[in-house]
Design an enzyme around this catalytic site. Structure first.
Site, short mmCIF file in Angstrom:
data_model
loop_
_atom_site.label_atom_id
_atom_site.label_comp_id
_atom_site.label_asym_id
_atom_site.label_seq_id
_atom_site.Cartn_x
_atom_site.Cartn_y
_atom_site.Cartn_z
N LYS A 159 0.83 -1.21 0.00
CA LYS A 159 0.00 0.00 0.00
C LYS A 159 0.86 1.26 0.00
O LYS A 159 0.36 2.38 -0.08
CB LYS A 159 -0.90 0.01 1.25
CG LYS A 159 -1.92 -1.12 1.27
CD LYS A 159 -2.76 -1.03 2.54
CE LYS A 159 -3.61 -2.26 2.76
NZ LYS A 159 -4.72 -2.42 1.85
N ASP A 175 9.90 1.17 11.67
CA ASP A 175 8.85 0.25 12.14
C ASP A 175 8.65 0.37 13.66
O ASP A 175 7.52 0.31 14.15
CB ASP A 175 9.22 -1.21 11.82
CG ASP A 175 9.01 -1.57 10.36
OD1 ASP A 175 8.18 -0.93 9.69
OD2 ASP A 175 9.69 -2.49 9.87
N GLY A 210 6.13 -14.90 18.63
CA GLY A 210 6.92 -14.86 17.40
C GLY A 210 8.30 -14.29 17.66
O GLY A 210 8.49 -13.47 18.58
N GLY A 213 10.60 -13.36 14.87
CA GLY A 213 11.18 -12.94 13.59
C GLY A 213 11.72 -11.52 13.66
O GLY A 213 11.92 -10.96 14.74
N GLY A 214 11.92 -10.95 12.46
CA GLY A 214 12.49 -9.60 12.37
C GLY A 214 11.61 -8.55 13.03
O GLY A 214 12.11 -7.63 13.70
N LYS A 216 15.10 -6.54 4.50
CA LYS A 216 15.40 -5.53 5.52
C LYS A 216 16.79 -5.73 6.15
O LYS A 216 17.46 -4.76 6.51
CB LYS A 216 14.33 -5.55 6.61
CG LYS A 216 12.98 -5.00 6.15
CD LYS A 216 11.99 -4.95 7.29
CE LYS A 216 10.64 -4.43 6.81
NZ LYS A 216 9.65 -4.35 7.89
P1 NDP Z 1 9.73 -13.38 9.93
O1 NDP Z 1 9.68 -14.35 8.81
O2 NDP Z 1 10.99 -12.71 10.27
O3 NDP Z 1 9.19 -14.14 11.28
C1 NDP Z 1 8.01 -14.84 11.26
C2 NDP Z 1 7.68 -15.32 12.67
O4 NDP Z 1 6.35 -15.87 12.62
C3 NDP Z 1 8.58 -16.42 13.20
O5 NDP Z 1 8.66 -16.33 14.60
C4 NDP Z 1 7.80 -17.70 12.80
O6 NDP Z 1 8.10 -18.81 13.63
C5 NDP Z 1 6.39 -17.24 13.06
N1 NDP Z 1 5.37 -17.94 12.29
C6 NDP Z 1 5.19 -17.93 10.95
N2 NDP Z 1 4.11 -18.65 10.61
C7 NDP Z 1 3.59 -19.14 11.77
C8 NDP Z 1 2.47 -19.95 12.09
N3 NDP Z 1 1.65 -20.43 11.15
N4 NDP Z 1 2.24 -20.24 13.39
C9 NDP Z 1 3.05 -19.76 14.36
N5 NDP Z 1 4.12 -18.98 14.12
C10 NDP Z 1 4.39 -18.67 12.85
O7 NDP Z 1 8.57 -12.32 9.62
P2 NDP Z 1 8.51 -10.79 10.05
O8 NDP Z 1 8.81 -10.65 11.48
O9 NDP Z 1 9.29 -9.99 9.07
O10 NDP Z 1 6.97 -10.44 9.76
C11 NDP Z 1 5.93 -11.00 10.54
C12 NDP Z 1 4.60 -10.36 10.18
O11 NDP Z 1 4.64 -8.98 10.48
C13 NDP Z 1 4.23 -10.47 8.69
O12 NDP Z 1 2.89 -10.90 8.60
C14 NDP Z 1 4.37 -9.04 8.19
O13 NDP Z 1 3.46 -8.76 7.13
C15 NDP Z 1 4.00 -8.24 9.44
N6 NDP Z 1 4.54 -6.88 9.45
C16 NDP Z 1 3.67 -5.84 9.64
C17 NDP Z 1 4.14 -4.54 9.66
C18 NDP Z 1 3.18 -3.40 9.86
O14 NDP Z 1 3.55 -2.26 9.60
N7 NDP Z 1 1.99 -3.65 10.35
C19 NDP Z 1 5.58 -4.23 9.50
C20 NDP Z 1 6.41 -5.39 9.34
C21 NDP Z 1 5.90 -6.67 9.31
P3 NDP Z 1 9.38 -19.77 13.31
O15 NDP Z 1 10.62 -19.03 13.82
O16 NDP Z 1 9.09 -20.99 14.09
O17 NDP Z 1 9.41 -19.99 11.83
#
Ligand code: NDP
Length: 262
Positions: free
Chosen positions: A15, A99, A120, A122-123, A63
């Protein structure tokens, strides 16, 4: 004339072009904001410099690489090792992570948060954990698998099944669970122990009502989705792109208008 873009893969869903172009228009600035799909990050620096962007937003999965290629890095990006905004000046790259500040702005009405649990690892979790900790919040991270928890060794952390404390003011879903399916980030059983004790919840996903968001509503928590975080990270990036001060409300208004055009 500023030449701007959002860079990622995939990128069609973003967006950001709509938000930024409307802000450029309503603030009477000269610029164009497009989207750029990059296959991989092997030549990120060379490609971005060659195209001649003045600045870009960076989204998944680039990123971390964006942070690596920068010559100068702001405080948040330095601590979390990722950047969502790059500005190019005199062949130098300046990296920022908006962010975190976007998230804090989005939860401004959540008062007196002392303890927060991030689902979670992740990043995004890294950024949210860092900015919350800077605000004096006691932060705990929990994830479905162990690998990424290693990046949180300065925080209390555990796998979901090893969680012993269920008493947090704020519960954040930072996972992508619920994005393309109807998954919850962890078992419903764990959420039934956490949600009755919480006051606030935050869901990073912004384009749908996820099962986590709906469950938090059922528990009457004050809950927000990621739309305002998206909005505010954009506002702060826009300020950097055009070197603006004291125009935040105008930028925000223009971006909100663009988001409502859906
Ligand atoms: P990453 O890939 O770095 O991390 C993903 C995390 O989610 C990991 O901890 C992973 O666990 C976990 N995960 C993924 N799928 C599942 C599931 N089905 N059940 C349980 N845990 C799950 O992603 P990001 O941190 O970069 O992004 C995460 C979300 O944040 C995305 O949906 C992104 O669109 C959103 N986001 C929103 C923003 C906003 O402005 N609102 C800004 C940035 C991101 P594991 O380590 O076990 O794989």
């Amino acid at each position: 004339m500023k030449f701007l873009a959002v860079v990622g893969n995939p990128i069609m869903h973003s967006k950001s072009p709509r938000m930024h172009n409307n802000a450029i228009k309503l603030l009477g600035l000269k610029g164009i904001y497009t989207r750029y799909c990059l296959k991989n990050d092997l030549f990120l620096k060379e490609e971005l410099l060659k195209i001649g962007f003045d600045a870009v937003n960076i989204t998944a999965p680039f990123k971390e690489k964006a942070y690596e290629i920068a010559d100068f890095k702001d405080e948040v990006s330095t601590h979390v090792g990722s950047a969502n905004t790059l500005c190019f000046k005199n062949n130098q790259i300046y990296a920022y992570n908006t962010d975190g500040i976007g998230f804090l702005q989005a939860i401004k009405e959540f008062k007196n948060i002392k303890k927060a649990l991030i689902l979670g690892a992740g990043g995004t979790a890294l950024v949210l954990a860092y900015v919350l900790k800077q605000k004096g919040v006691d932060v705990y991270i929990t994830n479905r698998s162990a690998k990424r928890l290693q990046y949180f060794n300065t925080y209390k952390n555990s796998l979901y099944e090893d969680l012993k404390d269920f008493d947090f003011d704020l519960i954040i879903n930072s996972t992508s669970a619920g994005l393309v399916n109807d998954d919850l980030p962890c078992s419903e059983e764990i959420l039934h122990k956490l949600l009755p004790n919480a006051k606030f919840a935050f869901e990073v996903i912004y384009n749908k009502e996820t099962p986590f968001y709906k469950l938090c509503k059922k528990y009457n928590l004050k809950v927000k989705n990621g739309l305002e975080m998206l909005l505010w990270q954009g506002v702060f990036a826009f300020e950097l792109f055009f070197n603006l001060k004291n125009q935040r409300e105008k930028i925000k208004k223009a971006m909100i208008q663009a988001l409502n055009l859906d």
